[in-house]
Design an enzyme around this catalytic site. Structure first.
Site, PDB file in Angstrom:
ATOM      1  N   GLU A  21       0.848  -1.195   0.000  1.00 30.21           N
ATOM      2  CA  GLU A  21       0.000   0.000   0.000  1.00 30.21           C
ATOM      3  C   GLU A  21       0.883   1.245   0.000  1.00 30.21           C
ATOM      4  O   GLU A  21       1.966   1.225   0.605  1.00 30.21           O
ATOM      5  CB  GLU A  21      -0.909  -0.006   1.235  1.00 30.21           C
ATOM      6  CG  GLU A  21      -1.900  -1.162   1.204  1.00 30.21           C
ATOM      7  CD  GLU A  21      -2.803  -1.248   2.435  1.00 30.21           C
ATOM      8  OE1 GLU A  21      -2.711  -0.363   3.315  1.00 30.21           O
ATOM      9  OE2 GLU A  21      -3.594  -2.200   2.497  1.00 30.21           O
ATOM     10  N   HIS A  32      -7.711   1.503   1.903  1.00 24.70           N
ATOM     11  CA  HIS A  32      -7.629   0.993   3.286  1.00 24.70           C
ATOM     12  C   HIS A  32      -8.371   1.920   4.258  1.00 24.70           C
ATOM     13  O   HIS A  32      -7.789   2.418   5.229  1.00 24.70           O
ATOM     14  CB  HIS A  32      -6.161   0.823   3.703  1.00 24.70           C
ATOM     15  CG  HIS A  32      -5.985  -0.107   4.871  1.00 24.70           C
ATOM     16  ND1 HIS A  32      -4.859  -0.852   5.065  1.00 24.70           N
ATOM     17  CD2 HIS A  32      -6.793  -0.394   5.928  1.00 24.70           C
ATOM     18  CE1 HIS A  32      -4.973  -1.556   6.167  1.00 24.70           C
ATOM     19  NE2 HIS A  32      -6.149  -1.292   6.718  1.00 24.70           N
TER      20      HIS A  32
HETATM   21  N1  LIG Z   1      -9.868  -2.553   6.348  1.00 23.98           N
HETATM   22  C1  LIG Z   1      -9.700  -2.008   7.539  1.00 23.98           C
HETATM   23  O1  LIG Z   1      -9.601  -0.790   7.686  1.00 23.98           O
HETATM   24  C2  LIG Z   1      -9.694  -2.894   8.720  1.00 23.98           C
HETATM   25  C3  LIG Z   1      -9.258  -4.185   8.627  1.00 23.98           C
HETATM   26  N2  LIG Z   1      -9.261  -4.998   9.723  1.00 23.98           N
HETATM   27  C4  LIG Z   1      -8.797  -6.382   9.561  1.00 23.98           C
HETATM   28  O2  LIG Z   1      -9.887  -7.255   9.803  1.00 23.98           O
HETATM   29  C5  LIG Z   1      -9.399  -8.366  10.528  1.00 23.98           C
HETATM   30  C6  LIG Z   1     -10.534  -9.023  11.302  1.00 23.98           C
HETATM   31  O3  LIG Z   1     -10.990  -8.151  12.309  1.00 23.98           O
HETATM   32  P1  LIG Z   1     -11.898  -8.684  13.507  1.00 23.98           P
HETATM   33  O4  LIG Z   1     -13.143  -9.290  12.988  1.00 23.98           O
HETATM   34  O5  LIG Z   1     -12.045  -7.570  14.461  1.00 23.98           O
HETATM   35  O6  LIG Z   1     -10.953  -9.808  14.108  1.00 23.98           O
HETATM   36  P2  LIG Z   1     -11.339 -11.016  15.094  1.00 23.98           P
HETATM   37  O7  LIG Z   1     -10.064 -11.441  15.700  1.00 23.98           O
HETATM   38  O8  LIG Z   1     -12.460 -10.610  15.975  1.00 23.98           O
HETATM   39  O9  LIG Z   1     -11.869 -12.150  14.111  1.00 23.98           O
HETATM   40  C7  LIG Z   1     -11.034 -12.852  13.236  1.00 23.98           C
HETATM   41  C8  LIG Z   1     -11.644 -14.219  13.023  1.00 23.98           C
HETATM   42  O10 LIG Z   1     -10.905 -14.899  12.021  1.00 23.98           O
HETATM   43  C9  LIG Z   1     -10.773 -16.260  12.421  1.00 23.98           C
HETATM   44  N3  LIG Z   1      -9.656 -16.851  11.709  1.00 23.98           N
HETATM   45  C10 LIG Z   1      -8.325 -16.718  11.975  1.00 23.98           C
HETATM   46  N4  LIG Z   1      -7.598 -17.416  11.076  1.00 23.98           N
HETATM   47  C11 LIG Z   1      -8.488 -17.974  10.218  1.00 23.98           C
HETATM   48  C12 LIG Z   1      -8.343 -18.815   9.071  1.00 23.98           C
HETATM   49  N5  LIG Z   1      -7.142 -19.199   8.642  1.00 23.98           N
HETATM   50  N6  LIG Z   1      -9.463 -19.218   8.453  1.00 23.98           N
HETATM   51  C13 LIG Z   1     -10.686 -18.856   8.904  1.00 23.98           C
HETATM   52  N7  LIG Z   1     -10.884 -18.069   9.977  1.00 23.98           N
HETATM   53  C14 LIG Z   1      -9.794 -17.625  10.632  1.00 23.98           C
HETATM   54  C15 LIG Z   1     -10.599 -16.185  13.918  1.00 23.98           C
HETATM   55  O11 LIG Z   1     -10.877 -17.413  14.544  1.00 23.98           O
HETATM   56  C16 LIG Z   1     -11.608 -15.101  14.262  1.00 23.98           C
HETATM   57  O12 LIG Z   1     -12.889 -15.610  14.529  1.00 23.98           O
HETATM   58  C17 LIG Z   1      -8.294  -7.764  11.420  1.00 23.98           C
HETATM   59  O13 LIG Z   1      -7.346  -8.738  11.810  1.00 23.98           O
HETATM   60  C18 LIG Z   1      -7.677  -6.720  10.536  1.00 23.98           C
HETATM   61  O14 LIG Z   1      -6.598  -7.271   9.835  1.00 23.98           O
HETATM   62  C19 LIG Z   1      -9.741  -4.557  10.903  1.00 23.98           C
HETATM   63  C20 LIG Z   1     -10.185  -3.283  11.067  1.00 23.98           C
HETATM   64  C21 LIG Z   1     -10.136  -2.324   9.986  1.00 23.98           C
HETATM   65  O1  LIG Z   2      -6.864   2.753  10.350  1.00 29.03           O
HETATM   66  C1  LIG Z   2      -5.866   2.148   9.961  1.00 29.03           C
HETATM   67  O2  LIG Z   2      -4.814   2.694   9.680  1.00 29.03           O
HETATM   68  C2  LIG Z   2      -5.900   0.635   9.800  1.00 29.03           C
HETATM   69  C3  LIG Z   2      -7.200   0.009  10.126  1.00 29.03           C
HETATM   70  C4  LIG Z   2      -7.000  -1.459  10.171  1.00 29.03           C
HETATM   71  O3  LIG Z   2      -6.724  -2.065   9.173  1.00 29.03           O
HETATM   72  C5  LIG Z   2      -7.054  -2.157  11.448  1.00 29.03           C
HETATM   73  O4  LIG Z   2      -7.641  -1.610  12.400  1.00 29.03           O
HETATM   74  O5  LIG Z   2      -6.551  -3.280  11.511  1.00 29.03           O
END
Ligand SMILES: NC(=O)C1=CN([C@@H]2O[C@H](COP(=O)(O)OP(=O)(O)OC[C@H]3O[C@@H](n4cnc5c(N)ncnc54)[C@H](O)[C@@H]3O)[C@@H](O)[C@H]2O)C=CC1
Ligand SMILES: O=C(O)CCC(=O)C(=O)O
Length: 409
Positions: free
Chosen positions: A269, A292
């Protein structure tokens, strides 16, 4: 390496990537005024220079705290990730160096789920393509490739904080929700857990990814996985850029295997808004590309600022490591009329015995002691009478296996 507690105005805090002002306000409200605030991330060489004198650093997803950076951070006590993901930090190296890492595990999850729901509706209707054509002066009024969400199957990969919220919202507009997760999960609403990824990929009209970046999720969706998806399905990734093989996705779009996609995260990115974004997906009108911003809403950023700054403050003020992502978690009462010693050590036999013997030899009375360990380090917090605190710190710093020691009055 050991540290003596500093007065708050000497504690240097570096906040990068334009974290919300609520973080600055929270730190200031708690007496921390020595704050350097930057809107961007820093390249490694500059970060190595800047981080040398810093006690706390706040980052988002663009700053890479590699082992080299952490090794240079001689004074660093803790890292605050003002986001969910912590893959940008070498957590093992931080732990070995006695640096606690905190994040905001919930605050932006609703924002991501809302964005994905919107993308599902737009992609099912073929809006991104119609929108792009209209911008070019073309009028594509047609129901071809345009569908309601009602009755369609949403396949969620990773049913955690984001996946569950998305599932509930999708059911509310009449979608059928199925999910795949490596853990057995409590299903919300009428969602159904399927036993393997292939099954989910074969059944879903829309696949949305909500897994963390781990070695197991690297290229979780590649050519073979896209192949088993339904003809004309939709793929959404707002998790991490490493989870989808972008070249395989581009090829699937080229051959019209997929009807569209929405991608918020990329293997590489841009480091700042001034850098050009390059991707083989740029040529496709039926792909929603976002920089992102899944978690980038005013509400989420404000809450994250308060949450993570609050955790850094608490760790600095009283030693609490509750919710730290790489450290043994110790919940502590407020410190009153005593001094508190915080000791991070290698988890090897005899450390606690050494500490207790040294304290006994010097007649240092232990008012309270809290210990948590993991397979690599131990974190012990000891409250003592303030009269004995400096001797106690000296003894503690001399214990074999000490990584860091600090004192709070
Ligand atoms: N685009 C953005 O701005 C954002 C992106 N994210 C990403 O989203 C991801 C998920 O966020 P949350 O739901 O809060 O996390 P979380 O930890 O609550 O949920 C992740 C889930 O994925 C499951 N998991 C782990 N490895 C796996 C696999 N190989 N196959 C299937 N399931 C698997 C876990 O068991 C868990 O239930 C974060 O780790 C982060 O990287 C989060 C916030 C913002
Ligand atoms: O806000 C950001 O810079 C990143 C958000 C995100 O991907 C995360 O919370 O994991």
């Amino acid at each position: 390496m050991s540290k003596v507690s500093l007065s708050k105005d000497k504690i240097k805090i570096l906040l990068l990537e334009g974290v919300h002002q609520s973080a600055v306000e929270t730190l200031k409200r708690n007496g921390y005024s020595n704050i350097e605030y930057l809107k961007t991330s820093l390249p490694e060489s500059e970060l190595i220079e800047r981080i040398k004198h810093v006690h706390f650093v706040g980052i988002r997803s663009r700053t890479h705290l590699s082992e080299a950076v952490l090794n240079a951070a001689e004074k660093l006590v803790a890292v605050g990730c003002f986001c969910i993901g912590t893959n940008q930090v070498n957590l093992e190296a931080a732990k070995r160096l006695g640096i606690a890492v905190f994040n905001a595990p919930f605050s932006n999850t609703r924002s991501v789920a809302e964005l994905v729901l919107g993308e599902i509706l737009l992609l099912l209707r073929g809006i991104p393509k119609r929108n792009a054509m209209a911008h070019r002066g073309q009028w594509f009024k047609s129901a071809i490739g345009s569908f309601e969400a009602r009755g369609k199957t949403l396949g969620i990969i990773g049913y955690g904080h984001i996946g569950t919220q998305l599932g509930i919202m999708a059911e509310n507009i009449g979608m059928k929700v199925e999910f795949y997760d490596i853990e057995d999960k409590l299903t919300l609403g009428n969602a159904q857990q399927v036993q393997n990824l292939t099954q989910l990929l074969q059944r879903a009209d829309v696949i949305s990814l909500h897994v963390p970046e781990t070695p197991q999720t690297k290229n979780l969706i590649g050519m073979a996985e896209i192949e088993v998806m339904k003809q004309g399905a939709i793929l959404i990734n707002a998790s991490r850029g490493t989870v989808v093989d972008i070249d395989a996705l581009a090829e699937a779009l080229q051959h019209e295997k997929l009807a569209g996609a929405a991608i918020d995260v990329f293997p590489v990115e841009p480091k700042s808004n001034d850098e050009e974004f390059t991707s083989p997906l740029r040529e496709f009108d039926n792909v929603i590309l976002t920089p992102h911003v899944g978690g980038s809403t005013q509400e989420a950023q404000e809450n994250i600022g308060i949450e993570v700054a609050g955790k850094l403050t608490k760790y600095s003020d009283n030693g609490s490591t509750v919710t730290a992502v790489n450290f043994p978690e110790v919940s502590l009462p407020e410190l009153s009329n005593r001094s508190r010693l915080l000791h991070v050590h290698e988890n090897r036999p005899g450390v606690l015995t050494q500490i207790n013997q040294a304290f006994a030899q010097h007649g240092i009375n232990i008012a309270a002691q809290y210990l948590q360990t993991d397979d690599c380090i131990g974190y012990v917090v000891i409250d003592v009478d303030s009269d004995h605190s400096e001797v106690a710190l000296k003894e503690l710093s001399a214990v074999e296996g000490t990584i860091r020691a600090r004192i709070l009055h």
